[in-house]
Scaffold this motif. Structure first.
Motif, short mmCIF file in Angstrom:
data_model
loop_
_atom_site.label_atom_id
_atom_site.label_comp_id
_atom_site.label_asym_id
_atom_site.label_seq_id
_atom_site.Cartn_x
_atom_site.Cartn_y
_atom_site.Cartn_z
N ALA A 6 0.81 -1.23 0.00
CA ALA A 6 0.00 0.00 0.00
C ALA A 6 0.84 1.28 0.00
O ALA A 6 0.33 2.36 0.28
CB ALA A 6 -0.95 -0.02 1.19
N HIS A 38 -0.42 -0.25 7.95
CA HIS A 38 -1.25 0.01 6.76
C HIS A 38 -0.54 -0.41 5.48
O HIS A 38 -1.17 -0.87 4.54
CB HIS A 38 -1.65 1.48 6.68
CG HIS A 38 -2.83 1.82 7.56
ND1 HIS A 38 -3.11 3.10 7.97
CD2 HIS A 38 -3.81 1.04 8.09
CE1 HIS A 38 -4.21 3.09 8.72
NE2 HIS A 38 -4.63 1.85 8.81
N ALA A 39 0.78 -0.26 5.46
CA ALA A 39 1.53 -0.62 4.25
C ALA A 39 1.35 -2.10 3.91
O ALA A 39 1.31 -2.47 2.74
CB ALA A 39 3.02 -0.29 4.42
N GLN A 41 -1.29 -3.68 4.55
CA GLN A 41 -2.74 -3.82 4.36
C GLN A 41 -3.46 -4.51 5.50
O GLN A 41 -4.39 -5.27 5.28
CB GLN A 41 -3.03 -4.49 3.01
CG GLN A 41 -2.52 -3.64 1.86
CD GLN A 41 -2.89 -4.18 0.52
OE1 GLN A 41 -2.79 -5.37 0.29
NE2 GLN A 41 -3.31 -3.30 -0.39
N ASN A 43 -5.84 -3.71 8.74
CA ASN A 43 -6.54 -2.60 9.38
C ASN A 43 -7.22 -2.98 10.70
O ASN A 43 -7.74 -2.13 11.40
CB ASN A 43 -7.52 -1.90 8.43
CG ASN A 43 -8.70 -2.76 8.04
OD1 ASN A 43 -8.83 -3.89 8.50
ND2 ASN A 43 -9.56 -2.23 7.18
N PRO B 132 -13.04 -1.56 11.98
CA PRO B 132 -11.78 -1.22 11.34
C PRO B 132 -12.02 -0.87 9.87
O PRO B 132 -12.84 -1.50 9.21
CB PRO B 132 -10.97 -2.51 11.47
CG PRO B 132 -11.52 -3.19 12.68
CD PRO B 132 -12.99 -2.86 12.68
N VAL B 149 1.09 6.06 2.73
CA VAL B 149 0.46 4.75 2.49
C VAL B 149 -1.03 4.95 2.26
O VAL B 149 -1.63 5.90 2.75
CB VAL B 149 0.64 3.76 3.68
CG1 VAL B 149 2.08 3.32 3.81
CG2 VAL B 149 0.14 4.37 4.99
N ARG B 150 -1.60 4.02 1.50
CA ARG B 150 -3.04 4.04 1.27
C ARG B 150 -3.72 3.24 2.38
O ARG B 150 -3.40 2.05 2.55
CB ARG B 150 -3.38 3.37 -0.08
CG ARG B 150 -2.91 4.13 -1.30
CD ARG B 150 -3.32 3.40 -2.58
NE ARG B 150 -2.63 2.12 -2.72
CZ ARG B 150 -1.44 1.97 -3.29
NH1 ARG B 150 -0.81 3.02 -3.80
NH2 ARG B 150 -0.88 0.78 -3.36
N GLU B 153 -7.86 0.28 -0.44
CA GLU B 153 -7.68 0.26 -1.90
C GLU B 153 -8.92 0.76 -2.61
O GLU B 153 -8.85 1.31 -3.70
CB GLU B 153 -7.31 -1.15 -2.37
CG GLU B 153 -5.94 -1.62 -1.88
CD GLU B 153 -4.78 -0.70 -2.30
OE1 GLU B 153 -4.78 -0.18 -3.43
OE2 GLU B 153 -3.86 -0.49 -1.46
#
Ligand SMILES: Cc1cc2nc3c(=O)[nH]c(=O)nc-3n(C[C@H](O)[C@H](O)[C@H](O)COP(=O)(O)OP(=O)(O)OC[C@H]3O[C@@H](n4cnc5c(N)ncnc54)[C@H](O)[C@@H]3O)c2cc1C
Ligand code: FES
Lengths: 131, 462
Positions: A6, A38-39, A41, A43, B132, B149-150, B153
């Motif tokens: 990400a 987060h990088a 992915q 959460n 979350p 960072v995202r 997506e």
């Protein structure tokens, strides 16, 4: 090794790593534990004392919904903590829910002060187990 | 007494704090900025925290404003002492502060204090808002701007105001698929503010170019729509959105759903007044910003040597924050004898004029974006309102039914606001409930508590 999928721009040659839930991740100087999470992915970051799953919400240290265990210390805000080489980060861990694991360094929050004030006319208790 | 050695301390190194320090420096006055972040700039202009060769998602306009703020600091570096990664956690005696740098506590005295701690986002509870993947919109922006960072997506944005199109563009340029942008207010309400928006033609043009960027890239922008709920097993997987009426009540008959993995929610901001409260400054209720310190002219608070500037004194955005910081600094410079009354008057007037232009522009947007209480209908009985203490809406309702009319009693009755975040997240909803019930006058302020930031036992022992 967890894959950084990400990132908006490449992190370049990474010399350092942290561990997120025992898996190594390449990281770079300056970034927060939250951006590393987060990088890769993830959460789902924490479980609160009522067993609700929470993820980062405010991103700036306000909401306390991104608490992780870092090198054995519970309740560290991932959005406000910078990565350090070799750091071990555990998500979804909660001292109350992780039966048997003793917190080695509790944090003192305003709620503790509040309870102190409220109970100040009662005798001091021996138990200093605050959360 | 000589004013040469007087200490000016500034808490918060955003647009307001840096502008104040730079203005003081121009008149030869040294100051010290304390900020808990790892870089100066505040929430908007902090920039990336790690090295990067490029910033493909940030436009030129932004990069220029960021540079000009950073230059204000660099050009005056010898007069501005900066202490980063340090939080002010409370007062120490009459003219002192307690600082925490995560390792140890220390104290710092001031002769003049400028508090420019900014704001944080306003939470709006709805079913599923604690899943979350549901983030506040500015928090999403911090992830892409400072974290690079995202956070998801495929995302949607629900909220109101000028940040919606801005963040939608930034997300799109960062490679996020933007499912849609849902602005709670109707387009007719925006059209009414055309005159106000022309106070800042550059910003208005910039806004228009963002809207056309979104159009060109097929990102749908829906006026008069908003969030209804978020659902998912472990994290958000689907949201429901619906048209909002004038009161921002959702029309569920026209609701529809969208699949995604993250969403940004942004219905406004709340002034960060933890420190201003612990210093016992007088505050007043503001519908827009929750509670704000009561100020007299020149940003002076109810304590003579304490100034408040920027979003902490009411949300005006970074341009307004910069002018307010400057006005506070000019007042201090006058009192320290560094400038004469004539210089003070002419410079202050100029800053006030700038501030007024920002206000005229801003108030147009504020009227357009004014939060409507229809959103209070979104949570159902089981929706958690206080995420720290797991207090549900039904518990808040029960307390209201028992006749609770002020926020302290509500906290005692339900534990809402007693957790780690000190009520920063749930209080906005609770204030609105009191307002709706007609108790705005007497509800009182949820008091900030020492320490503002958690500290460790080891630090207290030293
Ligand atoms: C997450 C977020 C995103 C935003 N994005 C935008 C945007 O893109 N564009 C826009 O125009 N406006 C945005 N805003 C509004 C924005 O806050 C203002 O426009 C502007 O930044 C206000 O400047 P300031 O100097 O008042 O505060 P800020 O820029 O917020 O600076 C306050 C500083 O104080 C520090 N601080 C706070 N409390 C303490 C403490 N106790 N101890 C030490 N340091 C402390 C903070 O770390 C911060 O650096 C955003 C707001 C938020 C909350
Ligand atoms: S995301 Fe809110 S405190 Fe970290």
């Amino acid at each position: 090794m967890l894959n950084r999928k990400a990132d908006i721009t490449p992190i370049g040659e990474s010399q350092i790593q942290i561990y997120i839930d025992d898996e190594p991740v390449n990281v770079v100087e300056g970034e927060t534990v939250l951006s590393a999470i987060h990088a890769v992915q993830k959460n789902q970051i924490m479980q609160n004392d009522y067993k609700a799953n929470l993820g980062a919400y405010c991103g700036m240290g306000i909401c306390h919904s991104c608490l992780v265990n870092i090198d054995g210390k519970y309740k560290q805000r991932s959005c406000k903590t910078l990565i350090r080489d070799g750091m071990r980060v555990t998500t979804m861990s909660n001292r109350f829910n992780d039966m048997g694991i003793k917190d080695n360094q509790p944090l003192v929050t305003s709620a503790d002060f509040e309870e102190k004030v409220a109970s100040s006319d009662q005798p001091e208790s021996e138990d200093s187990n605050v959360n | 007494m000589s004013t040469k050695n007087q200490q000016v301390i500034i808490v918060g190194g955003g647009a307001a704090g840096i502008s104040a320090a730079a203005q003081l420096a121009e008149f030869g006055i040294s100051s010290k900025i304390i900020d808990e972040a790892t870089k100066l700039g505040g929430v908007v202009y902090r920039g990336p925290l790690r090295h990067t060769e490029e910033l493909p998602h940030l436009d030129e306009f932004y990069q220029k404003s960021q540079k000009s703020l950073q230059d204000k600091y660099h050009n005056n570096k010898d007069k501005i002492d900066v202490q980063l990664e340090t939080s002010v956690i409370g007062p120490d005696g009459a003219n002192g502060l307690i600082l925490s740098d995560q390792k140890s506590l220390s104290s710092l005295n001031y002769d003049y204090l400028i508090l420019s701690t900014g704001c944080h986002e306003r939470s709006v509870p709805f079913p599923g808002w604690t899943l979350p993947g549901v983030m506040m919109m500015g928090g999403v922006q911090l992830q892409i701007k400072s974290g690079l960072v995202r956070p998801g997506e495929k995302m949607a944005l629900c909220g109101t105001g000028p940040l919606l199109p801005l963040i939608a563009c930034q997300l799109h340029k960062a490679g996020v698929e933007v499912e849609g942008v849902y602005e709670a207010s109707s387009f007719t309400r925006l059209a009414k503010e055309a005159v106000a928006l022309l106070n800042k033609p550059m910003l208005t043009l910039n806004g228009l170019s963002m809207m056309s960027y979104l159009k060109r890239n097929n990102v749908p922008f829906h006026y008069g729509w908003g969030i209804v709920k978020a659902e998912g097993k472990e994290a958000v997987e689907e949201i429901t959105v619906a048209p909002y009426d004038k009161e921002w009540k959702a029309d569920l008959s026209k609701a529809r759903t969208a699949k995604l993995d993250s969403i940004g929610i942004g219905y406004g901001f709340v002034a960060r007044t933890q420190i201003t409260q612990l210093l016992n400054l007088e505050h007043e209720y503001s519908y827009q910003s929750s509670y704000v310190p009561r100020l007299s002219g020149n940003q002076r608070s109810s304590k003579d040597n304490v100034y408040v500037a920027g979003d902490t004194s009411g949300i005006l955005g970074s341009d307004g924050a910069a002018f307010e910081g400057q006005i506070a600094a000019l007042d201090i410079a006058l009192r320290m004898g560094a400038i004469d009354a004539a210089t003070h008057a002419s410079r202050t007037n100029k800053a006030r004029k700038g501030l007024q232009r920002v206000r005229n522009f801003r108030f147009g947007f504020d009227r357009f974006s004014e939060r409507q209480l229809g959103m209070l209908d979104l949570p159902d009985d089981d929706t958690v309102i206080c995420r720290c203490e797991n207090v549900k809406k039904s518990q808040i309702d029960a307390a209201f039914e028992r006749g609770v009319k002020d926020i302290t009693s509500l906290k005692m009755a339900t534990r809402a606001g007693l957790g780690d975040c000190q009520g920063k997240i749930c209080s906005a909803y609770c204030y609105d409930r009191f307002k709706q019930a007609g108790h705005a006058e007497r509800m009182g302020q949820l008091r900030a508590r020492f320490p503002v930031e958690p500290i460790s036992f080891a630090m207290m022992e030293d």
